[in-house]
Design an enzyme around this catalytic site. Structure first.
Site, short mmCIF file in Angstrom:
data_model
loop_
_atom_site.label_atom_id
_atom_site.label_comp_id
_atom_site.label_asym_id
_atom_site.label_seq_id
_atom_site.Cartn_x
_atom_site.Cartn_y
_atom_site.Cartn_z
N GLU A 106 40.39 -29.78 27.38
CA GLU A 106 40.46 -28.65 26.87
C GLU A 106 39.48 -28.65 25.48
O GLU A 106 39.09 -29.69 25.07
CB GLU A 106 41.76 -28.29 25.99
CG GLU A 106 42.95 -28.05 27.30
CD GLU A 106 44.21 -27.76 26.64
OE1 GLU A 106 44.98 -27.47 27.67
OE2 GLU A 106 44.41 -28.03 25.54
N HIS B 103 47.92 -24.13 22.68
CA HIS B 103 48.04 -25.52 21.96
C HIS B 103 47.81 -25.43 20.58
O HIS B 103 46.51 -24.90 20.27
CB HIS B 103 47.36 -26.40 22.68
CG HIS B 103 47.82 -26.58 24.18
ND1 HIS B 103 49.23 -26.66 24.60
CD2 HIS B 103 47.31 -26.82 25.40
CE1 HIS B 103 49.33 -26.65 25.86
NE2 HIS B 103 48.03 -26.80 26.46
#
Length: 692
Positions: free
Chosen positions: A612, A651
């Site tokens: 990510e 996140h």
């Protein structure tokens, strides 16, 4: 949570940092403003961006009659796209000298950085290499006396100022820990003409996880800095970011949401928002999510992309049924469901028999329908072409050897920390059903009980007297979870898998320092855990997508792991092991650590890395592969490539830092010989080629 100057100074004053007198003035209140402090007054626009001085956002007045027209002028400004919701008014102060002082949590160095500058002001990093002194403070310790002295002498202050400076610095550090701050910046810190210190300007960032645990922190949140949609989403516990496209997006799980956003943007179907439902999709949350998307004038169609893992597609469908109330949606909705209970979920939605609702079971069908809904007059939103690199040459053999082994299999004895809680009991049952060897549980003050036939102990120290433990899994609330990790490490449990999300960054930094010498391998926090298909699982991963085979899957995202495993399994490619390393800024086992183990893992013939945006995990892995000559093929995919810089997407660790580039991450992986996949669809195709 980023605070404006006014709220930052309120917090500073409460923790013992001297600040000037000041008052907040909102539009409509400027005529009656009459402060107790003398002229001249400085009127300071409160916006969450830098450069307000250059933009005319800070003005001085010398007469009270000038206040109202000057305030109205500031209220009418737009500073780098930010309106001015209110101003802070302060009296002038006589400045002797200006300095820079900050404490920041460093993701790269895994510590707190104490930075002082001999000169403060704008563009502090460009004021010469000798201006700044940066020192590392390792938690749980505070600044050492020698570090305080070094900062003091660097600033060239007078001996008589030392005690006041030391007191200020210690107060700032203690306040950082007590209030969960990720950044506390004073720029400038001034010494007045009588040599007293004063924080003339300030910027504070509070850890969102800390704010979630401490309701009192809410007073520092300034709703005026956010849009109505952002405030509504925040109140409902949704992760929501506005984007410039026309497809409203709703997904469960940050990793899959980022990957879906990228797919839409790269396909000429630009997303109008990022909306992550997370693990909860009850009717109230679904109603809020749909209201946000229906109320967005830019969103002409809505794409709901769900992969049922822990979250049930059937549950989402029922919540959506209740939210629609038997009527057709206001805008076309395309729903793709896969994974857990997807068939029953789609049946529920089809049974509604309403217009404007399109159900599909795969992404290809979803994209076809969305293309048919494309508005003819919508302006194009340009995104770069996704990077697509085939497998490169394997790194040359370097003679590097590693003794690390993975070692988790069907016989690994598992201990569950927090076994008597709702989540602990649920997933203990699911792990047992999968065949995991759960032998003990721990919940303080619940020792002597049994859960699903598993004996419960008050502490790990008690459990290890009766059982050999190979791995611990942690289902403990965020306030206590870091200590639960430490407990596993102090008892030298080989693996500790921390499922808990929402742990404050300070707590994990301090814990990792405390257990630095422990042999325990910590996975997470905020991880779905570990699964060895066909043998065992230590986590919350749903078993359906996974099948035994030769490919290791390592990921920073839970839903992305399930999605990719499902695609691999559908292509006839099984998995040797799957590990979610966690989506937080500070985690235990890294990609590099896992590669150390799987280079010796006979069952692994290739590796899929699901990364990510944010952090350096993928770049560090690429450097390791080149340096050590890792000789197994690596297939990679990075989610969040089209993310706006500076916006957190789900996140805590998923944020594209300003100045950082996704291109640099992808290029580093390509140089190391990784195949760089342009889409999730390509992962299975390229992995199949890598295995030939």
């Amino acid at each position: 949570m980023l605070l404006n100057e006014h709220k930052s100074k309120i917090l500073f004053e409460r923790i013992g940092i001297p600040v000037p007198e000041g008052a907040a003035v909102f539009p409509g209140d400027e005529e009656g403003f009459s402060p107790d402090f003398p002229l001249p007054w400085f009127l300071k626009s409160q916006v969450l961006t830098g450069g307000r001085g250059k933009a005319g956002g800070i003005l001085r007045i010398d007469a009270a009659d000038d206040f109202a027209p000057t305030a109205r002028k500031l209220f009418g400004l737009n500073i780098k796209g930010h309106a001015v919701p209110f101003i802070r008014v302060e009296p002038g102060v006589e400045i002797g000298r200006e300095f820079y002082l900050s404490l920041t949590v460093s993701r790269e160095r895994k510590c707190i950085l104490l930075t002082v500058g001999r000169v403060g002001g704008v563009e502090i990093e460009n004021l010469g290499k000798d201006n700044l002194l940066v020192q590392e403070i390792v938690l749980p310790n505070g600044p050492a006396p020698n570090q305080i002295r070094a900062a003091f002498f660097h600033l060239g202050l007078e001996k008589s100022q030392f005690q006041e400076f030391a007191t200020l610095l210690v107060a700032l550090f203690n306040g950082m820990l007590d209030r969960g701050l990720l950044m506390a910046e004073i720029n400038p810190l001034i010494a007045t003409k009588n040599n007293r210190f004063l924080a003339l300007d300030g910027k504070v960032e509070i850890d969102d996880n800390f704010a979630e645990l401490d309701p009192a922190t809410e007073e520092y949140y300034q709703r005026e800095h956010a849009t109505d949609e952002e405030n509504t989403a925040r109140d409902a516990g949704l992760s929501f970011v506005k984007l410039p496209g026309w497809v409203g997006l709703m997904v469960n799980g940050a990793g899959l949401a980022m990957a879906t956003m990228d797919l839409l943007n790269f396909s000429g179907l630009p997303a109008s928002n990022f909306l992550d439902l997370g693990g909860g999709a009850d009717q109230k949350r679904m109603e809020t999510a749909l209201a946000l998307l229906f109320g967005d004038a830019k969103a002409k169609a809505i794409f709901i992309n769900l992969f049922g893992g822990i979250l049930s597609c059937e549950k989402v469908a029922l919540a959506m049924q209740g939210a629609l109330g038997g009527t057709s949606p206001e805008k076309p909705i395309v729903v793709r469901m896969s994974g857990k209970d997807s068939e029953s979920g789609l049946r529920i939605l089809k049974s509604l028999e309403v217009d404007n609702l399109h159900m599909v079971s795969n992404m290809r069908e979803a994209m076809q329908i969305l293309r048919s809904l494309r508005p003819a007059d919508y302006p194009a939103v340009e995104y770069p072409t996704p990077m697509d690199r085939p497998l490169g040459d394997r790194p040359a053999a370097s003679g590097y050897r590693s003794d690390a082994v993975f070692g988790i299999d069907r016989d690994t004895p598992i201990l569950v920390q927090g076994i008597t809680g709702r989540e602990g009991q649920l997933h203990t049952r699911l792990m047992l059903e999968y065949g995991a060897n759960v032998v003990a549980g721990v919940t303080p003050f619940k020792g002597g009980q049994e859960v699903l036939g598993v004996p419960v102990y008050d502490s790990i120290a008690e459990a290890v007297r009766d059982h050999r433990i190979g791995a611990s899994i942690i289902f403990v609330p965020p306030r206590l979870a870091a200590d639960a990790v430490a407990e596993a490490a102090f008892n030298e449990i080989p693996w500790a898998v921390c499922i808990t999300e929402g742990i404050t960054q300070h707590d994990m930094l301090a814990t990792f320092e405390r257990i630095r010498r422990s042999p325990t391998r910590v996975v997470g926090p905020n991880t779905p855990g570990i699964i060895v298909p066909g043998q065992t699982k230590i986590g919350i991963l749903p078993p359906t997508p996974f099948s035994p085979g030769p490919v290791a899957v390592l990921s920073r995202s839970g839903t992305l792991t399930y999605e990719v495993a499902d695609r691999l399994t559908a292509a006839g490619i099984g998995q040797s092991l799957c590990v979610g390393i966690g989506g937080d800024p500070f985690i235990g086992v890294s990609f590099v650590d896992m590669f150390e183990m799987i280079r010796n893992h006979e069952g692994t013939k290739a590796v899929v890395v699901l990364g990510e945006i944010g952090g350096q995990a993928e770049e560090n892995l690429a450097e390791y592969v080149l340096r050590t000559g890792f000789d197994k093929p690596v297939v990679s995919f990075i989610a969040g490539q089209t993310a706006p810089p500076g916006k957190r997407l789900g996140h805590a660790g998923a944020i594209l830092e300003k100045g950082g580039t996704i291109e640099g991450k992808l290029e580093a992986m390509s140089r190391a010989g990784f195949a760089v996949c342009p889409s999730l669809k390509a992962v299975a195709e390229i992995t199949a080629k890598a295995l030939k």
